[in-house]
Each structure stands twice: as C-alpha cells, then as structure tokens.
Design a protein around this motif. Structure first.
Motif, PDB file in Angstrom:
ATOM      1  N   GLU A  26       0.824  -1.212   0.000  1.00 44.66           N
ATOM      2  CA  GLU A  26       0.000   0.000   0.000  1.00 44.66           C
ATOM      3  C   GLU A  26       0.864   1.272   0.000  1.00 44.66           C
ATOM      4  O   GLU A  26       0.542   2.243  -0.676  1.00 44.66           O
ATOM      5  CB  GLU A  26      -0.948   0.010   1.201  1.00 44.66           C
ATOM      6  CG  GLU A  26      -2.148  -0.881   1.039  1.00 44.66           C
ATOM      7  CD  GLU A  26      -3.088  -0.381  -0.040  1.00 44.66           C
ATOM      8  OE1 GLU A  26      -3.367   0.829  -0.107  1.00 44.66           O
ATOM      9  OE2 GLU A  26      -3.542  -1.229  -0.836  1.00 44.66           O
ATOM     10  N   ARG A  29       2.229   1.733  -3.407  1.00 43.40           N
ATOM     11  CA  ARG A  29       1.171   2.177  -4.314  1.00 43.40           C
ATOM     12  C   ARG A  29       0.875   3.670  -4.118  1.00 43.40           C
ATOM     13  O   ARG A  29       0.714   4.405  -5.086  1.00 43.40           O
ATOM     14  CB  ARG A  29      -0.086   1.336  -4.083  1.00 43.40           C
ATOM     15  CG  ARG A  29      -1.263   1.732  -4.936  1.00 43.40           C
ATOM     16  CD  ARG A  29      -0.882   1.878  -6.366  1.00 43.40           C
ATOM     17  NE  ARG A  29      -1.404   0.808  -7.154  1.00 43.40           N
ATOM     18  CZ  ARG A  29      -1.179   0.698  -8.447  1.00 43.40           C
ATOM     19  NH1 ARG A  29      -0.435   1.572  -9.065  1.00 43.40           N
ATOM     20  NH2 ARG A  29      -1.681  -0.276  -9.130  1.00 43.40           N
ATOM     21  N   GLN A  30       0.834   4.127  -2.873  1.00 39.12           N
ATOM     22  CA  GLN A  30       0.596   5.550  -2.616  1.00 39.12           C
ATOM     23  C   GLN A  30       1.717   6.401  -3.195  1.00 39.12           C
ATOM     24  O   GLN A  30       1.467   7.466  -3.746  1.00 39.12           O
ATOM     25  CB  GLN A  30       0.476   5.816  -1.119  1.00 39.12           C
ATOM     26  CG  GLN A  30      -0.833   5.404  -0.544  1.00 39.12           C
ATOM     27  CD  GLN A  30      -0.938   5.707   0.937  1.00 39.12           C
ATOM     28  OE1 GLN A  30       0.036   6.045   1.598  1.00 39.12           O
ATOM     29  NE2 GLN A  30      -2.140   5.575   1.468  1.00 39.12           N
ATOM     30  N   LEU A  32       3.654   5.646  -5.747  1.00 38.45           N
ATOM     31  CA  LEU A  32       3.554   5.621  -7.205  1.00 38.45           C
ATOM     32  C   LEU A  32       2.398   6.492  -7.689  1.00 38.45           C
ATOM     33  O   LEU A  32       2.538   7.247  -8.647  1.00 38.45           O
ATOM     34  CB  LEU A  32       3.380   4.192  -7.698  1.00 38.45           C
ATOM     35  CG  LEU A  32       3.546   3.983  -9.193  1.00 38.45           C
ATOM     36  CD1 LEU A  32       4.976   4.314  -9.624  1.00 38.45           C
ATOM     37  CD2 LEU A  32       3.215   2.562  -9.569  1.00 38.45           C
ATOM     38  N   ASP A  33       1.254   6.422  -7.018  1.00 41.72           N
ATOM     39  CA  ASP A  33       0.080   7.191  -7.430  1.00 41.72           C
ATOM     40  C   ASP A  33       0.212   8.687  -7.150  1.00 41.72           C
ATOM     41  O   ASP A  33      -0.248   9.508  -7.933  1.00 41.72           O
ATOM     42  CB  ASP A  33      -1.175   6.683  -6.714  1.00 41.72           C
ATOM     43  CG  ASP A  33      -1.618   5.322  -7.217  1.00 41.72           C
ATOM     44  OD1 ASP A  33      -1.118   4.874  -8.270  1.00 41.72           O
ATOM     45  OD2 ASP A  33      -2.452   4.689  -6.530  1.00 41.72           O
ATOM     46  N   SER A  34       0.839   9.036  -6.031  1.00 48.37           N
ATOM     47  CA  SER A  34       0.868  10.438  -5.594  1.00 48.37           C
ATOM     48  C   SER A  34       2.133  11.186  -5.978  1.00 48.37           C
ATOM     49  O   SER A  34       2.167  12.403  -5.891  1.00 48.37           O
ATOM     50  CB  SER A  34       0.734  10.512  -4.070  1.00 48.37           C
ATOM     51  OG  SER A  34      -0.412   9.847  -3.639  1.00 48.37           O
ATOM     52  N   TYR A  40       2.948  10.380   3.505  1.00 44.09           N
ATOM     53  CA  TYR A  40       2.004   9.456   2.890  1.00 44.09           C
ATOM     54  C   TYR A  40       1.132   8.883   4.005  1.00 44.09           C
ATOM     55  O   TYR A  40       1.654   8.517   5.065  1.00 44.09           O
ATOM     56  CB  TYR A  40       2.740   8.320   2.175  1.00 44.09           C
ATOM     57  CG  TYR A  40       3.634   8.816   1.069  1.00 44.09           C
ATOM     58  CD1 TYR A  40       3.118   9.090  -0.190  1.00 44.09           C
ATOM     59  CD2 TYR A  40       4.989   9.034   1.294  1.00 44.09           C
ATOM     60  CE1 TYR A  40       3.937   9.565  -1.204  1.00 44.09           C
ATOM     61  CE2 TYR A  40       5.802   9.506   0.284  1.00 44.09           C
ATOM     62  CZ  TYR A  40       5.266   9.772  -0.966  1.00 44.09           C
ATOM     63  OH  TYR A  40       6.070  10.249  -1.962  1.00 44.09           O
ATOM     64  N   TRP A 110       1.530  -4.964 -10.704  1.00 40.78           N
ATOM     65  CA  TRP A 110       0.709  -4.424  -9.620  1.00 40.78           C
ATOM     66  C   TRP A 110      -0.533  -5.255  -9.544  1.00 40.78           C
ATOM     67  O   TRP A 110      -1.330  -5.338  -8.789  1.00 40.78           O
ATOM     68  CB  TRP A 110       0.378  -2.958  -9.843  1.00 40.78           C
ATOM     69  CG  TRP A 110       1.560  -2.091  -9.601  1.00 40.78           C
ATOM     70  CD1 TRP A 110       2.420  -1.596 -10.529  1.00 40.78           C
ATOM     71  CD2 TRP A 110       2.056  -1.635  -8.343  1.00 40.78           C
ATOM     72  NE1 TRP A 110       3.404  -0.863  -9.924  1.00 40.78           N
ATOM     73  CE2 TRP A 110       3.210  -0.863  -8.590  1.00 40.78           C
ATOM     74  CE3 TRP A 110       1.654  -1.808  -7.031  1.00 40.78           C
ATOM     75  CZ2 TRP A 110       3.944  -0.259  -7.582  1.00 40.78           C
ATOM     76  CZ3 TRP A 110       2.385  -1.206  -6.029  1.00 40.78           C
ATOM     77  CH2 TRP A 110       3.517  -0.444  -6.300  1.00 40.78           C
TER      78      TRP A 110
END
Length: 110
Positions: A26, A29-30, A32-34, A40, A110
């Motif tokens: 998680e 993922r945060q 990579l997304d943000s 975070y 992913w």
C-alpha cells in the motif's frame, strides 16, 4: 542518519519495512500514485512498529546508537537514553519511505 547509525539500525529498518506485506504494498502504491509527498497516509502505520523494534534492540546496540547520537548533538542535558533511542523513529520511517519509493518504481506487476 550517518553510516554507523544505518549499520546499527539495518535489521530494524528491514523489519519495519517488511513486517506487513500488505502495508508495504500500500505504501508503494501511494508513492507511485501520488508522486513525491511530505507525508504518505500509510507511513504513519509504521511508527508503532518502529518504536517496538527500537525498544527490542540489544543493550549494546542501544548504547552504540546513543553514542552516535551524542557525537552529533552538542546539548546532552535532560535527555534520557530512551528519548534518544526513540528519536530515531522518524529517521527509520524516512528510510522505509526511501526504500518503498525505490521499490515502487521497480515494481512491474501491480
């Protein structure tokens, strides 16, 4: 965190980062997304684990960490050894986020 501190905390950092595979995933993922963020949301969930891992250090590791802290901080007044050891929590979390960032950009499935 200098090289000596990283060497002392190497196993702690690894444990904190990988104690929960889902949480690690998680955080990656945060990131990579943000993109780059100061904080975070998932990184806060590593704090208690870092505190616990630091408190479980062997006494000679704690002493080595305290000596390294004393080398880099002039003012030693009114600071307990427990406070010194716990002052490494944010540095551990910072290292976990660094490692997660590297891992996030290397992850292909992913």
């Amino acid at each position: 965190m200098n090289k000596a501190e990283k060497k002392i905390l190497r196993d702690v950092i690894f444990y904190v980062a990988h104690h929960n595979k889902y949480l690690w995933w998680e955080l990656k993922r945060q990131i990579l997304d943000s993109g780059y963020q100061i904080f975070y949301p998932r990184q806060g969930e590593f704090d208690l684990v870092a505190e616990g891992a630091l408190m479980r250090l062997r006494s000679h590791e704690k002493q080595a960490l305290i000596l390294e802290w004393q080398k880099s901080n002039v003012d030693h007044s009114e600071v307990t050894s427990e406070q010194i050891v716990l002052s490494y929590v944010p540095l551990i979390i910072e290292e976990v986020v660094k490692r997660a960032t590297t891992a996030a950009y290397r992850t292909t499935n992913w």
